[in-house]
Design an enzyme around this catalytic site. Structure first.
Site, PDB file in Angstrom:
ATOM      1  N   LEU A  91       0.832  -1.209   0.000  1.00 21.55           N
ATOM      2  CA  LEU A  91       0.000   0.000   0.000  1.00 21.55           C
ATOM      3  C   LEU A  91       0.859   1.248   0.000  1.00 21.55           C
ATOM      4  O   LEU A  91       0.561   2.217  -0.708  1.00 21.55           O
ATOM      5  CB  LEU A  91      -0.864   0.026   1.261  1.00 21.55           C
ATOM      6  CG  LEU A  91      -2.199  -0.673   1.172  1.00 21.55           C
ATOM      7  CD1 LEU A  91      -2.896  -0.637   2.520  1.00 21.55           C
ATOM      8  CD2 LEU A  91      -3.066   0.013   0.119  1.00 21.55           C
ATOM      9  N   ILE A 117      16.531 -15.033   4.820  1.00 21.97           N
ATOM     10  CA  ILE A 117      17.551 -15.631   3.954  1.00 21.97           C
ATOM     11  C   ILE A 117      17.177 -15.442   2.486  1.00 21.97           C
ATOM     12  O   ILE A 117      17.989 -15.073   1.643  1.00 21.97           O
ATOM     13  CB  ILE A 117      17.711 -17.137   4.265  1.00 21.97           C
ATOM     14  CG1 ILE A 117      18.374 -17.298   5.626  1.00 21.97           C
ATOM     15  CG2 ILE A 117      18.529 -17.834   3.176  1.00 21.97           C
ATOM     16  CD1 ILE A 117      18.524 -18.745   6.052  1.00 21.97           C
ATOM     17  N   GLU A 118      15.893 -15.666   2.202  1.00 20.90           N
ATOM     18  CA  GLU A 118      15.454 -15.663   0.798  1.00 20.90           C
ATOM     19  C   GLU A 118      15.655 -14.335   0.085  1.00 20.90           C
ATOM     20  O   GLU A 118      15.828 -14.298  -1.126  1.00 20.90           O
ATOM     21  CB  GLU A 118      13.952 -15.985   0.686  1.00 20.90           C
ATOM     22  CG  GLU A 118      13.588 -17.408   0.897  1.00 20.90           C
ATOM     23  CD  GLU A 118      13.097 -17.654   2.309  1.00 20.90           C
ATOM     24  OE1 GLU A 118      13.473 -16.864   3.208  1.00 20.90           O
ATOM     25  OE2 GLU A 118      12.371 -18.630   2.508  1.00 20.90           O
ATOM     26  N   LYS A 167       8.944   2.839  20.583  1.00 17.39           N
ATOM     27  CA  LYS A 167      10.322   2.355  20.634  1.00 17.39           C
ATOM     28  C   LYS A 167      11.003   2.397  19.261  1.00 17.39           C
ATOM     29  O   LYS A 167      10.431   1.952  18.260  1.00 17.39           O
ATOM     30  CB  LYS A 167      10.332   0.923  21.170  1.00 17.39           C
ATOM     31  CG  LYS A 167       9.977   0.863  22.648  1.00 17.39           C
ATOM     32  CD  LYS A 167      11.075   1.561  23.458  1.00 17.39           C
ATOM     33  CE  LYS A 167      10.791   1.515  24.943  1.00 17.39           C
ATOM     34  NZ  LYS A 167      11.780   2.338  25.687  1.00 17.39           N
ATOM     35  N   THR A 179      13.654  -0.435  14.728  1.00 15.07           N
ATOM     36  CA  THR A 179      13.990   0.260  13.481  1.00 15.07           C
ATOM     37  C   THR A 179      15.503   0.352  13.321  1.00 15.07           C
ATOM     38  O   THR A 179      16.048   0.086  12.245  1.00 15.07           O
ATOM     39  CB  THR A 179      13.359   1.678  13.477  1.00 15.07           C
ATOM     40  OG1 THR A 179      11.950   1.516  13.515  1.00 15.07           O
ATOM     41  CG2 THR A 179      13.764   2.487  12.263  1.00 15.07           C
ATOM     42  N   GLN A 180      16.180   0.682  14.419  1.00 15.25           N
ATOM     43  CA  GLN A 180      17.651   0.763  14.347  1.00 15.25           C
ATOM     44  C   GLN A 180      18.251  -0.580  13.928  1.00 15.25           C
ATOM     45  O   GLN A 180      19.145  -0.644  13.090  1.00 15.25           O
ATOM     46  CB  GLN A 180      18.220   1.156  15.714  1.00 15.25           C
ATOM     47  CG  GLN A 180      17.793   2.528  16.202  1.00 15.25           C
ATOM     48  CD  GLN A 180      18.344   2.789  17.601  1.00 15.25           C
ATOM     49  OE1 GLN A 180      19.457   2.399  17.915  1.00 15.25           O
ATOM     50  NE2 GLN A 180      17.549   3.437  18.441  1.00 15.25           N
ATOM     51  N   GLY A 200     -13.645 -19.793  -6.412  1.00 15.70           N
ATOM     52  CA  GLY A 200     -13.209 -20.820  -5.472  1.00 15.70           C
ATOM     53  C   GLY A 200     -12.834 -22.100  -6.189  1.00 15.70           C
ATOM     54  O   GLY A 200     -13.047 -22.238  -7.403  1.00 15.70           O
ATOM     55  N   CYS A 218     -17.242 -16.382 -11.102  1.00 19.42           N
ATOM     56  CA  CYS A 218     -16.479 -17.563 -11.496  1.00 19.42           C
ATOM     57  C   CYS A 218     -17.096 -18.824 -10.883  1.00 19.42           C
ATOM     58  O   CYS A 218     -18.099 -19.318 -11.382  1.00 19.42           O
ATOM     59  CB  CYS A 218     -15.002 -17.380 -11.145  1.00 19.42           C
ATOM     60  SG  CYS A 218     -13.947 -18.397 -12.208  1.00 19.42           S
ATOM     61  N   GLU A 236     -15.189 -30.918 -11.878  1.00 17.59           N
ATOM     62  CA  GLU A 236     -14.103 -30.567 -10.950  1.00 17.59           C
ATOM     63  C   GLU A 236     -14.129 -31.501  -9.730  1.00 17.59           C
ATOM     64  O   GLU A 236     -13.098 -31.753  -9.113  1.00 17.59           O
ATOM     65  CB  GLU A 236     -14.258 -29.097 -10.501  1.00 17.59           C
ATOM     66  CG  GLU A 236     -13.185 -28.627  -9.543  1.00 17.59           C
ATOM     67  CD  GLU A 236     -13.171 -27.121  -9.291  1.00 17.59           C
ATOM     68  OE1 GLU A 236     -13.917 -26.367  -9.960  1.00 17.59           O
ATOM     69  OE2 GLU A 236     -12.409 -26.688  -8.410  1.00 17.59           O
ATOM     70  N   HIS A 281     -13.497 -12.414 -13.552  1.00 14.83           N
ATOM     71  CA  HIS A 281     -13.308 -11.737 -12.259  1.00 14.83           C
ATOM     72  C   HIS A 281     -13.354 -10.227 -12.444  1.00 14.83           C
ATOM     73  O   HIS A 281     -12.300  -9.578 -12.558  1.00 14.83           O
ATOM     74  CB  HIS A 281     -11.974 -12.153 -11.641  1.00 14.83           C
ATOM     75  CG  HIS A 281     -11.951 -13.572 -11.177  1.00 14.83           C
ATOM     76  ND1 HIS A 281     -12.398 -13.950  -9.933  1.00 14.83           N
ATOM     77  CD2 HIS A 281     -11.582 -14.712 -11.803  1.00 14.83           C
ATOM     78  CE1 HIS A 281     -12.282 -15.261  -9.800  1.00 14.83           C
ATOM     79  NE2 HIS A 281     -11.793 -15.747 -10.926  1.00 14.83           N
ATOM     80  N   GLU A 329     -13.866  -8.013 -10.354  1.00 13.05           N
ATOM     81  CA  GLU A 329     -13.283  -7.281  -9.220  1.00 13.05           C
ATOM     82  C   GLU A 329     -11.844  -6.842  -9.489  1.00 13.05           C
ATOM     83  O   GLU A 329     -11.359  -5.887  -8.908  1.00 13.05           O
ATOM     84  CB  GLU A 329     -13.358  -8.128  -7.936  1.00 13.05           C
ATOM     85  CG  GLU A 329     -12.440  -9.349  -7.858  1.00 13.05           C
ATOM     86  CD  GLU A 329     -13.012 -10.618  -8.481  1.00 13.05           C
ATOM     87  OE1 GLU A 329     -13.880 -10.500  -9.371  1.00 13.05           O
ATOM     88  OE2 GLU A 329     -12.573 -11.723  -8.096  1.00 13.05           O
TER      89      GLU A 329
HETATM   90  N1  GLN Z   1     -12.755 -23.936  -9.742  1.00 10.81           N
HETATM   91  C1  GLN Z   1     -13.409 -23.308 -10.848  1.00 10.81           C
HETATM   92  C2  GLN Z   1     -12.647 -23.505 -12.142  1.00 10.81           C
HETATM   93  O1  GLN Z   1     -11.469 -23.788 -12.124  1.00 10.81           O
HETATM   94  C3  GLN Z   1     -13.614 -21.827 -10.593  1.00 10.81           C
HETATM   95  C4  GLN Z   1     -12.355 -21.061 -10.542  1.00 10.81           C
HETATM   96  C5  GLN Z   1     -12.534 -19.697  -9.933  1.00 10.81           C
HETATM   97  O2  GLN Z   1     -13.522 -19.424  -9.264  1.00 10.81           O
HETATM   98  N2  GLN Z   1     -11.580 -18.820 -10.129  1.00 10.81           N
HETATM   99  O3  GLN Z   1     -13.218 -23.352 -13.180  1.00 10.81           O
END
Ligand code: GLN
Length: 542
Positions: free
Chosen positions: A19, A147-148, A186, A190-191, A353, A380, A404, A514, A516
């Site tokens: 951010l 380390i990474e 404190k 940071t130091q 999901g 989705c 699925e 998606h 969003e």
């Molecule tokens: N599991 C579902 C698929 O692979 C939906 C994927 C998701 O919601 N991004 O099609």
């Protein structure tokens, strides 16, 4: 001339480096600079696509189909600059590229080593694919001392030497914890963190100090003295009530001024932050509120749905309301009577999901929304659930399911084995690798005229980002449409269902993509604006 700002973090993780980077970039943008943000992640996964959302939060997908870190979502929301594949790299990808080159024989004769081969690959990445940006802000994931992250720190140290200090700057984000028994903030952590940076040859130019209360001048002076930083370059980064306040807050503490000073940019115009102030004003003084239930699986780690939460808030900003989010694990709806918890919400959303756990709870939530005429938004997986629900309960296909979850008699949702990307045919089989093989990134979708989505988008062809392996089976179109589920958006070749909706419902839309991921505070996504508007109408009914 492109200047590079490297942002590291110390003391603890989760300080909001992403951010802070996004906010700094957005303020530099309001000063008229062209910016680009990049994230260098130290883990060994090639990308976060195969990681559980519980481990890593949301996977943010770019237009060009990369599965990236969720910070890229902040970058895009704050700056409006679309992220690209070339904006996120991991140790895993760097190594897999270096090793592939070694096998090809590109380093023939040489012993391949972290320095210079891995560090060269990191530097090459940082400077690649740029288009006249004034500033490239590179956030280094993880915390100094891990380390990474060492190869990344070494690479940026080298780069600062190569490009010169007038083209590079090191910003370090730390925490000043408040110790109640001492009544003090404190500075020691940071130091120590700065010492850790110094041990790898990096002297920070500016410290951003996260704190839950104002930092007394004396403490700033002390930090400056012990960390070898100018006093004005010790910038308080105080907690704020909304993330969209961060650009204004950091600006008021002098962050962008110090950055300009570092680079000798003395005559730049002061930033115009009016639109940021307007956004926070709107968030702070809404005219009403609505409650949306998000019925998902990863509800205990809200970072899993970062962009979704933001997009819903953007829908709220567009409608001048506060959007309260009720995060519900869909499994609770597998208990008799539990569904009544959804009675008083003004909208129900089933997000993306994977996997079978909690599916029957999600389907129960869809049914409830459909029958009670509560606005429903399926994203989705949420669209696939809406399709299975309609097939089972309205189209008399009780065995309808998604492959699925294993082989089934009525595969209304099935594995996608081929699709078009532009003019190119992409093929997949069930035996493919899991990493990076989904249908990923921006694809066009043709909207059907006269439908609700056509009205919402106000156009015929849209482009949205995808991340899925399964698709609604077009062979069931007729039977599902007879059951009232309209296929209102399809891939341009008419083969992949992209959107479904119901005409007998105030707001019932499922999308295979998606949306969003593309919503921004200044440019809320039309689907979210419309969904929240429907929720406002619903709130007047209950
Ligand atoms: N599991 C579902 C698929 O692979 C939906 C994927 C998701 O919601 N991004 O099609």
């Amino acid at each position: 001339m492109t200047r590079f700002i490297f942002i590291t973090g110390g003391v603890v993780s989760s300080l909001g480096k992403g951010l802070a980077s996004a906010a700094l970039a957005s303020v530099l943008q309001t000063r008229g600079f062209k910016v680009r943000l990049r994230k260098l992640d130290p883990y060994l996964n090639v990308d976060p696509g195969t990681m559980s959302p519980y481990q890593h939060g949301e996977v943010y997908v770019t237009d060009d189909g990369a599965e990236t870190d969720l910070d890229l979502g902040h970058y895009e929301r704050f700056t409006g600059v679309p992220s690209r594949r070339s904006d996120n790299i991991t140790t895993g990808r760097i190594y897999s590229n270096v090793i592939a080159r070694e096998r090809r024989g590109d380093y023939l004769g040489a012993t391949v080593q972290v320095i210079p081969h891995v560090t060269d690959a990191i530097k090459e990445f940082i400077r690649s694919d740029l288009t006249d940006e004034d500033f490239v802000l590179c956030e280094i994931g993880g915390t100094v001392g891990d380390i990474e992250s060492l190869p990344f720190l070494e690479a940026i140290r080298q780069l600062a030497n190569e490009l010169g200090r007038e083209r590079t700057m090191f910003v370090h984000l730390t925490l000043l914890p408040y110790i109640p028994s001492a009544g003090e903030l404190k500075t020691k952590p940071t130091q120590h963190s700065v010492k850790e940076l110094l041990s790898v040859g990096i002297q920070p130019d500016l410290l951003l100090c996260r704190s839950d209360r104002p930092i007394p001048q004396g403490e700033r002076r002390k930090i400056a003295l012990f960390c070898n930083v100018r006093e004005e370059a010790v910038i308080p980064a105080l907690d704020v009530d909304t993330i969209y306040q961060v650009p204004v807050s950091y600006h008021e503490e002098g962050l962008d001024e110090q950055v300009c000073k570092h680079f000798g940019l003395h005559d730049t115009a002061p930033p115009d932050l009016r639109r940021w102030r307007k956004i926070t004003e709107r968030i702070r003084f809404p005219e009403g509120e609505v409650t949306i239930a998000v019925v998902g699986k990863y509800t205990s780690l809200l970072d899993s749905y970062k962009s979704l939460a933001e997009a819903l808030h953007h829908g709220g900003i567009a409608n001048n309301v506060k959007v309260n989010l009720d995060w519900l694990d869909s499994q609770i709806f597998e208990t008799e009577g539990a569904i009544r918890a959804l009675e008083d919400v003004h909208g129900i959303l089933v997000p993306g999901g994977f996997g079978e756990r909690g599916v029957s709870g999600k389907i129960a939530a869809v049914k409830f929304a459909r029958e009670r005429k509560i606005p429903y938004f399926g994203i989705c997986f949420g669209m696939q659930m809406a399709v299975i629900e309609a097939a089972r309960n309205l189209a008399r296909l009780p065995k309808a399911n998604s492959t699925e979850f294993g082989p089934c008699d009525e595969p209304v949702v099935g594995l996608m084995t081929e699709w078009l990307r532009g003019n190119q045919l992409v093929r997949r089989s069930g035996a493919d690798d899991l990493g990076g093989t989904m249908r990923l990134g921006a694809y066009d979708c043709q909207l059907v005229q006269g439908t609700k989505v056509a009205e919402i988008y106000g156009g015929g062809i849209i482009s949205e980002r995808h991340r899925h392996r399964y698709e609604v089976n077009i062979d069931y179109r007729e039977r599902l449409e007879a059951a009232g589920l309209i296929f209102s958006g399809l891939s341009p070749d008419g083969v992949l269902p992209e959107i479904v909706e119901r005409a007998d419902h105030p707001w019932f839309i499922g999308v295979q993509f998606h949306p969003e991921l593309k919503s921004k505070p200044f440019d809320p996504h039309p689907l979210f604006t419309s969904f929240v508007k429907a929720a406002v109408q619903q709130s007047r009914l209950v």
